[in-house]
Design a protein around this motif. Sequence first.
Motif, mmCIF file in Angstrom:
data_model
loop_
_atom_site.group_PDB
_atom_site.id
_atom_site.type_symbol
_atom_site.label_atom_id
_atom_site.label_comp_id
_atom_site.label_asym_id
_atom_site.label_seq_id
_atom_site.Cartn_x
_atom_site.Cartn_y
_atom_site.Cartn_z
ATOM 1 N N PHE A 97 21.666 13.393 60.979
ATOM 2 C CA PHE A 97 23.045 13.431 61.138
ATOM 3 C C PHE A 97 24.183 13.478 60.198
ATOM 4 C CE2 PHE A 97 20.279 11.612 64.432
ATOM 5 C CZ PHE A 97 20.511 12.246 65.791
ATOM 6 N N PHE A 98 25.508 13.705 60.619
ATOM 7 C CA PHE A 98 26.374 13.074 59.664
ATOM 8 C C PHE A 98 26.466 11.892 59.145
ATOM 9 C CE2 PHE A 98 27.593 17.589 60.859
ATOM 10 C CZ PHE A 98 28.629 17.794 60.299
ATOM 11 N N TRP B 75 26.840 8.001 61.072
ATOM 12 C CA TRP B 75 26.081 7.173 62.006
ATOM 13 C C TRP B 75 24.645 7.621 61.628
ATOM 14 C CZ3 TRP B 75 28.312 6.991 67.741
ATOM 15 C CH2 TRP B 75 29.232 6.370 67.728
ATOM 16 N N ASN B 76 24.207 8.306 60.477
ATOM 17 C CA ASN B 76 22.870 8.729 60.150
ATOM 18 C C ASN B 76 21.977 7.585 60.120
ATOM 19 O OD1 ASN B 76 20.961 10.966 59.448
ATOM 20 N ND2 ASN B 76 21.195 9.986 57.655
ATOM 21 N N LEU C 144 25.766 21.662 63.350
ATOM 22 C CA LEU C 144 26.111 21.118 64.675
ATOM 23 C C LEU C 144 25.234 21.711 65.682
ATOM 24 C CD1 LEU C 144 29.927 21.212 64.749
ATOM 25 C CD2 LEU C 144 28.355 19.333 64.466
ATOM 26 N N ALA D 67 21.790 18.629 66.046
ATOM 27 C CA ALA D 67 22.723 17.994 66.960
ATOM 28 C C ALA D 67 22.211 17.904 68.221
ATOM 29 C CB ALA D 67 24.070 18.080 66.891
ATOM 30 N N PHE E 216 28.047 11.271 67.079
ATOM 31 C CA PHE E 216 29.042 11.043 65.848
ATOM 32 C C PHE E 216 29.963 10.324 65.777
ATOM 33 C CE2 PHE E 216 27.132 15.601 66.539
ATOM 34 C CZ PHE E 216 26.794 16.008 65.324
ATOM 35 N N SER E 217 30.028 9.748 64.615
ATOM 36 C CA SER E 217 31.193 8.506 64.575
ATOM 37 C C SER E 217 32.577 9.221 64.465
ATOM 38 C CB SER E 217 31.096 7.859 63.318
ATOM 39 O OG SER E 217 31.405 8.580 62.069
ATOM 40 N N ASP F 91 33.350 11.052 61.564
ATOM 41 C CA ASP F 91 32.752 12.283 61.254
ATOM 42 C C ASP F 91 33.429 13.443 62.064
ATOM 43 O OD1 ASP F 91 30.913 11.463 59.537
ATOM 44 O OD2 ASP F 91 29.137 10.967 61.126
ATOM 45 N N CYS F 92 33.798 13.137 63.575
ATOM 46 C CA CYS F 92 34.435 14.110 64.187
ATOM 47 C C CYS F 92 35.780 14.450 63.695
ATOM 48 C CB CYS F 92 34.821 13.236 65.581
ATOM 49 S SG CYS F 92 33.465 12.921 66.736
ATOM 50 N N ILE G 27 34.755 16.877 60.989
ATOM 51 C CA ILE G 27 34.726 18.109 61.445
ATOM 52 C C ILE G 27 35.908 19.219 61.840
ATOM 53 C CG2 ILE G 27 33.370 19.456 63.372
ATOM 54 C CD1 ILE G 27 31.363 17.043 63.263
#
Length: 377
Positions: free
Chosen positions: A29-30, A33-34, A196, A200, A314-315, A318-319, A322
């Motif tokens: 993930f991004f 939170w990966n 994404l 995702a 997605f934390s 991260d959002c 994006i």
Amino acid sequence: MKLLVASLATLFALISVVLAEPTHQFDHFFSGWNSLVQNTLRNNCSDVYNEYLTGHVNYTLGKESLVNPVIDCVLGVFSESRKAELATGALVLGLIPTILQTIGSSTAETSLVGLRRPVLGFLISAGSPTVSMMKTSDFAKAIAELVEGGPPSDSIGIGKLRWSPARGKWAVFIAILEYVIVGGAVANVLHLAWNLGIYAVAIFAPNTIFGVPLWTLGAAVIHLAGSLAVALRVRIRVVQARNEDNYNPRRAAPINTWVPVQFLPTVFQPPMTMEVQREGPRNFWFFTLAWAISIGILAQVAFGTLVLSGLLFFSLTDCLTIVGRYALSAVACRAVLVLELSGMMAAIVPAEGQETNETVQPEQIVLTGWKGQTQEM
């Protein structure tokens, strides 16, 4: 016969790939939170995750029975604060189409640039995957305003370069810079669409991976429809303006005659006239396309909001990253589009019957080596 068999085998292979259940959505993930999600999968949800990796679907329970247990397990491990952050991040992602509408370009603008520079216009639309909302009548009015009452040619000062002694070097520099900027914006958007989409999980259809890529592709399709509509509505005519007494072929050296108009910034292109055609059978097809475009824009924005707001794990950081990346691409494409529109207005000369103080300069023809033959597009 062998070619037919090979083609059918390739087609069936592609169909099987499309229909196959994805088993890589939890690979990474991004960065926010990966590690958290990966540790949860290994330590708390290993049984359901291993079942997910097999790709075997119990169709009596539905296709989503493969991925939903993994989602439920991870969410069950999350604390309430994590779930609250997840909900906030989903809200932020869902606002991306609306945000891009406010800073992006309209279909009328990108399509008008696409008349003279089709590749650049397509890249601009791909680099900003949401277009401004407009009604059918607004689309027609926007085209008329851009063609008949557009911004002044010196709105950003680009018109001065048209007569610069170093215009050849400026043309090469601007052309390269435009493609680098727009190319970077498109690469950024495609990278986001890949991550994404492939890596995702969308809660509304967790067993699919095409949501974000399809939303991204929608803007390019709308642009192509807009380009066709503008081509039906606007007539561009390259006018004869060569002055043999002032023509010096040595001054055309920076840009040779073989350079296509496609790769020449509009401010340095031969003089042209633009006219809006309001009569004839093309008028019906124009308004039909304009209606389809308005519906398509609404559908694309609604679909993008649905897909992006449903992305999981997605934390908030991260959002926001994006959103910033999408906004950066939109702003970059908007800057190039404004540059091209201003250059186009600088290259326009009055159509017959229109009053203006602008005159056609011989330097316009010297730059491109244009032979002064009247052309109609």
